[in-house]
Write a protein that holds these residues in place. Sequence first.
Motif, PDB file in Angstrom:
ATOM      1  N   ALA A 223       0.907  -1.267   0.009  1.00 24.31           N
ATOM      2  CA  ALA A 223      -0.002   0.021   0.003  1.00 24.31           C
ATOM      3  C   ALA A 223       1.018   1.260  -0.213  1.00 24.31           C
ATOM      4  N   MET A 224       1.845   1.192   0.691  1.00 27.94           N
ATOM      5  CA  MET A 224       2.913   2.248   1.069  1.00 27.94           C
ATOM      6  C   MET A 224       3.347   2.789  -0.588  1.00 27.94           C
ATOM      7  N   SER A 225       4.109   1.508  -1.133  1.00 24.00           N
ATOM      8  CA  SER A 225       4.597   2.007  -2.392  1.00 24.00           C
ATOM      9  C   SER A 225       3.501   2.364  -3.458  1.00 24.00           C
ATOM     10  N   GLN A 226       2.480   1.807  -3.346  1.00 20.59           N
ATOM     11  CA  GLN A 226       1.374   2.188  -4.300  1.00 20.59           C
ATOM     12  C   GLN A 226       1.235   3.772  -4.156  1.00 20.59           C
ATOM     13  N   ILE A 227       1.083   4.204  -2.978  1.00 16.70           N
ATOM     14  CA  ILE A 227       0.798   5.412  -2.914  1.00 16.70           C
ATOM     15  C   ILE A 227       2.025   6.438  -3.148  1.00 16.70           C
ATOM     16  N   PHE A 228       3.111   5.983  -3.218  1.00 16.26           N
ATOM     17  CA  PHE A 228       4.244   6.805  -3.703  1.00 16.26           C
ATOM     18  C   PHE A 228       4.189   6.818  -5.158  1.00 16.26           C
ATOM     19  N   PHE A 229       3.921   5.807  -5.851  1.00 16.35           N
ATOM     20  CA  PHE A 229       3.988   5.499  -7.299  1.00 16.35           C
ATOM     21  C   PHE A 229       2.891   6.438  -7.797  1.00 16.35           C
ATOM     22  N   THR A 230       1.623   6.151  -7.252  1.00 14.26           N
ATOM     23  CA  THR A 230       0.613   6.593  -7.969  1.00 14.26           C
ATOM     24  C   THR A 230       0.354   7.993  -8.006  1.00 14.26           C
ATOM     25  N   LEU A 231       0.749   8.953  -6.842  1.00 11.14           N
ATOM     26  CA  LEU A 231       0.699  10.423  -6.902  1.00 11.14           C
ATOM     27  C   LEU A 231       1.901  10.899  -7.373  1.00 11.14           C
ATOM     28  N   SER A 232       2.945  10.151  -8.038  1.00 11.76           N
ATOM     29  CA  SER A 232       4.103  10.472  -8.711  1.00 11.76           C
ATOM     30  C   SER A 232       5.024  11.468  -7.680  1.00 11.76           C
ATOM     31  N   LEU A 233       5.134  10.795  -6.743  1.00  7.62           N
ATOM     32  CA  LEU A 233       6.066  11.419  -5.698  1.00  7.62           C
ATOM     33  C   LEU A 233       7.436  11.248  -5.683  1.00  7.62           C
ATOM     34  N   VAL A 392      11.929   5.545  -2.702  1.00  3.76           N
ATOM     35  CA  VAL A 392      11.938   5.599  -1.142  1.00  3.76           C
ATOM     36  C   VAL A 392      12.944   6.339  -0.627  1.00  3.76           C
ATOM     37  N   LEU A 393      14.101   6.039  -1.036  1.00  4.20           N
ATOM     38  CA  LEU A 393      15.310   6.891  -0.830  1.00  4.20           C
ATOM     39  C   LEU A 393      15.192   8.414  -0.914  1.00  4.20           C
ATOM     40  N   VAL A 394      14.780   8.695  -2.156  1.00  4.80           N
ATOM     41  CA  VAL A 394      14.603  10.213  -2.375  1.00  4.80           C
ATOM     42  C   VAL A 394      13.518  10.894  -1.446  1.00  4.80           C
ATOM     43  N   GLY A 395      12.618  10.068  -1.442  1.00  2.06           N
ATOM     44  CA  GLY A 395      11.357  10.483  -0.498  1.00  2.06           C
ATOM     45  C   GLY A 395      11.936  10.696   1.032  1.00  2.06           C
ATOM     46  N   LEU A 396      12.802   9.702   1.381  1.00  7.88           N
ATOM     47  CA  LEU A 396      13.152   9.867   2.936  1.00  7.88           C
ATOM     48  C   LEU A 396      14.084  11.064   3.018  1.00  7.88           C
ATOM     49  N   LEU A 397      15.294  11.235   2.021  1.00  6.37           N
ATOM     50  CA  LEU A 397      15.896  12.417   2.229  1.00  6.37           C
ATOM     51  C   LEU A 397      15.191  13.632   2.142  1.00  6.37           C
ATOM     52  N   LYS A 425      -0.623  21.091  13.273  1.00  8.22           N
ATOM     53  CA  LYS A 425       0.575  20.696  13.958  1.00  8.22           C
ATOM     54  C   LYS A 425       0.879  19.207  13.564  1.00  8.22           C
ATOM     55  N   TRP A 426       0.001  18.644  13.670  1.00  7.89           N
ATOM     56  CA  TRP A 426       0.068  17.031  13.157  1.00  7.89           C
ATOM     57  C   TRP A 426       1.052  16.845  11.867  1.00  7.89           C
ATOM     58  N   TRP A 427       1.104  17.599  10.962  1.00  7.50           N
ATOM     59  CA  TRP A 427       1.790  17.442   9.952  1.00  7.50           C
ATOM     60  C   TRP A 427       3.238  17.581  10.101  1.00  7.50           C
ATOM     61  N   ASN A 428       3.370  18.538  11.028  1.00  8.73           N
ATOM     62  CA  ASN A 428       5.182  18.367  11.399  1.00  8.73           C
ATOM     63  C   ASN A 428       5.485  17.454  11.839  1.00  8.73           C
ATOM     64  N   THR A 429       4.703  16.737  12.938  1.00 10.35           N
ATOM     65  CA  THR A 429       4.996  15.441  13.369  1.00 10.35           C
ATOM     66  C   THR A 429       5.203  14.224  12.343  1.00 10.35           C
ATOM     67  N   LEU A 430       4.264  14.076  11.344  1.00  4.41           N
ATOM     68  CA  LEU A 430       4.520  13.130  10.311  1.00  4.41           C
ATOM     69  C   LEU A 430       5.725  13.455   9.561  1.00  4.41           C
ATOM     70  N   ILE A 431       6.093  14.549   9.185  1.00  7.21           N
ATOM     71  CA  ILE A 431       7.287  14.922   8.332  1.00  7.21           C
ATOM     72  C   ILE A 431       8.367  14.656   9.056  1.00  7.21           C
ATOM     73  N   LYS A 432       8.438  15.023  10.143  1.00 13.75           N
ATOM     74  CA  LYS A 432       9.713  14.742  10.829  1.00 13.75           C
ATOM     75  C   LYS A 432       9.989  13.401  11.453  1.00 13.75           C
ATOM     76  N   PRO A 436       9.575   9.434   7.938  1.00  7.96           N
ATOM     77  CA  PRO A 436      10.944   9.057   8.087  1.00  7.96           C
ATOM     78  C   PRO A 436      11.051   7.342   8.569  1.00  7.96           C
ATOM     79  N   VAL A 437      10.345   7.297   9.576  1.00  7.52           N
ATOM     80  CA  VAL A 437      10.485   5.698  10.315  1.00  7.52           C
ATOM     81  C   VAL A 437       9.788   4.973   9.149  1.00  7.52           C
ATOM     82  N   PHE A 438       8.344   5.133   8.718  1.00  4.61           N
ATOM     83  CA  PHE A 438       7.796   4.269   7.753  1.00  4.61           C
ATOM     84  C   PHE A 438       8.752   4.038   6.739  1.00  4.61           C
ATOM     85  N   LEU A 439       9.402   5.177   6.178  1.00  2.41           N
ATOM     86  CA  LEU A 439      10.061   5.089   5.014  1.00  2.41           C
ATOM     87  C   LEU A 439      11.596   4.254   5.258  1.00  2.41           C
ATOM     88  N   ILE A 440      11.949   4.204   6.376  1.00  3.95           N
ATOM     89  CA  ILE A 440      13.057   3.731   6.754  1.00  3.95           C
ATOM     90  C   ILE A 440      12.838   1.973   6.826  1.00  3.95           C
TER      91      ILE A 440
END
Length: 491
Positions: A223-233, A392-397, A425-432, A436-440
């Motif tokens: 599900a995670m990889s599909q979201i990345f690919f499908t949104l052209s992130l 995934v690596l680019v997204g993480l960086l 503020k939840w957005w900050n927690t997600l991004i920081k 990152p934990v999900f992607l690692i």
Amino acid sequence: MEKRQRWPSRMIFIFAAIGSAVGLGNIWRFPYLAGKYGGGAFLIPYLIMLFLLGVPLLIMEFAIGQRMQVGAVGSFRKIKRKLAGIGLGSVLCGFIVVSYYAVIMGWCLIYLIYSFTLKWGADTKSFFFDNVIHLSKDVGEVGFISVEIIFALVIVWALIYFSVWKGIKSVSKVVLVTMPLPIILFFILLIRGITLPGAIDGIIFYLKPNFGALLDFEVWSAAMSQIFFTLSLAFGIMIAYASYQHESSDISKSAIITALVNSGISIIAGFCVFSTLGYMASRSGVPVSELAASGPSLAFIVFPKALSLIPFASVFAVLFFVMLITLGIDSAFSLVEAASTVIHDRYSHIRKEDVSLYVCVFGFICGIIFATFAGLYYLDITDHFITNYGLVLVGLLEVLAIGWLYGANKLRNYVNHVSEIKIGKWWNTLIKFIIPVFLIVLLIANFIRDIKHPYEGYPQWAIFCFGWGLIIGVLLLSCLSVFFSRQKNNV
Ligand code: PHE
């Protein structure tokens, strides 16, 4: 200094973003994943990942491009000179993707011509492998270059070139057709699909929930990889597109609309695909579970067969392949535009038309390897490695750079300053932290899986040349570019 090009309106910008996001992945990847990983229950991890990962990252990429007013390389360079490599990595990954994406579009073009006479006949499998792509027996047997595919590839690259040649000026005209047209065709095929006898069996297979599947980590990582690919992130596309918006344009609403339309189309695509497979199952006696396929097998083997069983088969076959081509073309040119934006930002004295031409010619040349008789093997390996590691690596960086160096809160304040829908503020927690934990975890899981079993059992040399080697190449180039650009001025 030349004035930056602008989208004629926010609607056209959203059209272009949706055009990039909605691509072959929505039709041939999402329905299959849902069918395989728990049916209706797959929607749970998919939607969770959409809101936890997809929407926040899309908001982030739109905000970066719009705030910095340059493409991916320049944007990260503005944050910190050494981070320019992240932008370069994303554009290089995108460039590799478009070189094989264009070959797939070439196959679609060939099938479009064949649709008029249903030339594939009854044995669609051997037709695709032997007559169209001339697949060699072994990954080491490169064979020759297929003349028809090269011919189709030239046409596809010409279409891409004329869509992007004047940058945003031409893209804004082309997306007026390439975004809505496939969606209209898609609805025609959907209505045809769900009104066929036996359609319901396919739909039951697609949606019947198996909640047990949710205990499997693989389902969540899919599900995670599909979201990345499908949104052209993480391809630098959304950053490049947003850099042509005015600095004061709304961000969060555009991101939410893009993400919801894209996922809505994926979910509806499942009905279209599985109703047609249900019909085919009822005609052939083969169960839907055995017919379900993803990627090229679905589009070039299963679907041509299913379509030829329907009354007025060639009409629907033509509609299907026109839909695939128009779906794919705006995803393909968005990748080219991400690259040419970056080059034009850096070398603004070169005319945009010339930059686009160089990128297209180079993309065509790089794609030739995928038009050889062993091309499908190379394409398969490259796709696996770029989507599982490169992105995934680019997204993480990207999230680490924004979260910890630029400042998540600073970017969030900017988004809230220009947007109607405010983000908390939840957005900050997600991004920081959370993303990152999900992607690692995803990176490590992918790595362990691929070390244990070489992808699809391909020989080590092929996995290295078209997989690890490419990823290492992208990493090296990105690092070296930072090193050598030391003396140059910031973009
Ligand atoms: N988002 C497209 C799809 O779902 C694929 C794509 C990825 C296109 C990246 C361009 C860039 O098919």
